[in-house]
Write a protein that holds these residues in place. Structure first.
Motif, PDB file in Angstrom:
ATOM      1  N   HIS A 195      27.968  71.035  57.432  1.00 48.08           N
ATOM      2  CA  HIS A 195      28.121  72.293  56.410  1.00 48.08           C
ATOM      3  C   HIS A 195      26.735  72.271  55.861  1.00 48.08           C
ATOM      4  CE1 HIS A 195      32.789  71.776  56.102  1.00 48.08           C
ATOM      5  NE2 HIS A 195      32.332  72.243  57.375  1.00 48.08           N
ATOM      6  N   TYR A 250      35.951  68.904  55.836  1.00 52.44           N
ATOM      7  CA  TYR A 250      35.678  68.659  57.034  1.00 52.44           C
ATOM      8  C   TYR A 250      36.147  67.451  57.788  1.00 52.44           C
ATOM      9  CZ  TYR A 250      32.580  67.756  61.279  1.00 52.44           C
ATOM     10  OH  TYR A 250      31.953  67.503  62.293  1.00 52.44           O
ATOM     11  N   ALA A 286      23.968  75.715  57.423  1.00 54.14           N
ATOM     12  CA  ALA A 286      24.994  74.950  58.103  1.00 54.14           C
ATOM     13  C   ALA A 286      24.757  75.277  59.621  1.00 54.14           C
ATOM     14  CB  ALA A 286      26.403  75.837  57.902  1.00 54.14           C
TER      15      ALA A 286
END
Length: 344
Positions: A152, A191, A342
């Motif tokens: 990310h 995530y 990201a």
């Protein structure tokens, strides 16, 4: 990739830890561990890097980076994500695993563990394997969490801002505002949720069932999700919770444990709505309360820490409601900030 031995991941891992300054002993030499620990650590390292290697061809092609997992020579519980050379590193301290083993054992041997899972009992023959199963699921979750910091963009964003690593636990002052760092942790948790759930409800289901003494057909999706949530609790419990008030909660570099657990629960339910709608109403109130009660009974609170009851009282207070509004805004702000960094 370079063939220079000085650029091998284990050497880069050790060297970068030394340069970061927080861990002067660098990488943990597993040969120096007691025999009972050495086998566990070496097995975890092999499993993690085997799992990473399955992703590395795509990562190298798309982003020019490989994942690497190793241990840090420190008795303090912590985990971190950082870059070194062409590697996206995930490091975990010896102390993190020691604490995780201890709390996994407490929860998996709790008299109501089977009831909370929604199964008749844990057979005596599966007593040890149930601890290993819970421990392994916790390791899987926090490892995916650290990878989330890479994917990310948090690590690359930090490097561009002069902070080339993200620690799972870092001491903080009472005057700084770290609400955006807290949002990054919740983002990495999201995530981890999306990474772990397809596996534990898929190809790992049979191994998990055997771990708690059942056959695959006897283990429901609800029980697996409950086990995931308990494993997350194990992970969160390794991280000491500094005391806070409405005036100081934003000085923490990580969200309060119970707030973090609530966001995680929301992430799991969102994933289920999209992928397993038959369990989108999990967990029942009774099952969730059962997990909370086990945590209360198994956890010891340090002098400077906060109990789960105190944290719950904060979250339902006016200050707690304001904190949730602030962290929600931070989540949106951080998502926008991370877009240039990201992995896309």
């Amino acid at each position: 990739m370079s063939t220079d031995s000085r650029q091998s991941p284990d050497i880069l891992f050790h060297r970068q830890l030394i340069e970061l300054g927080k861990y002067p002993h660098g990488k943990q030499n597993t040969e120096l561990l007691p025999g009972y620990s050495r086998a566990l650590f070496e097995d975890i390292q092999a499993r993690m890097n085997d799992r990473f290697s399955a992703q590395n061809v795509e990562l190298r092609t798309r982003f020019g980076v490989d994942l690497y997992f190793d241990f840090i020579n420190s008795g303090s519980p912590n985990a971190l994500a950082f870059r070194a050379g062409d590697f996206a590193m995930v490091g975990v301290t010896r102390g993190m695993l020691d604490h995780l083993v201890l709390f996994s054992g407490r929860l998996a041997t709790h008299p109501r563990f089977a009831t909370v899972l929604g199964i008749p009992e844990i057979p005596e023959s599966a007593s040890d394997s149930s601890i290993v199963t819970l421990f392994g699921m916790a390791v899987q979750f926090f490892t995916a969490h650290e990878i989330g910091h890479h994917v990310h963009g948090h690590v690359d964003f930090g490097a561009a801002s002069g902070a080339p690593q993200l620690f799972e636990l870092v001491d903080a002052s009472d005057v700084e505002n770290h609400i955006d760092l807290q949002a990054m942790e919740l983002d990495a948790d999201a995530y981890a949720t999306s990474s772990v759930l397809p596996h534990v409800l898929g190809e790992q289901l049979n191994d998990i069932a055997r771990g708690v003494g059942l056959d695959e057909k006897s283990l429901t999706a609800e029980s697996v999700l409950t086990l995931v949530l308990i494993a997350v609790v194990c992970f969160l419990h390794t991280l000491p919770q500094r005391r806070y008030t409405g005036a100081t909660v934003q000085s923490l570099r990580h969200p309060p444990r119970l707030a973090r657990l609530n966001y995680l629960l929301g992430n799991i339910q969102k994933w289920c709505r999209m992928n397993r709608p038959e369990v989108q109403k999990w967990p029942s109130l009774i099952r969730f309360q059962g997990i909370g009660q086990m945590v209360v009974e198994c956890s010891g609170v340090s002098a400077e820490g906060m109990s789960w009851t105190e944290e719950d009282a904060f979250l339902v207070s006016r200050d707690g409601a304001q904190y949730i509004r602030d962290i929600d805004q931070a989540l949106s702000r951080v998502a926008e900030q991370m877009k240039p960094f990201a992995w896309q």
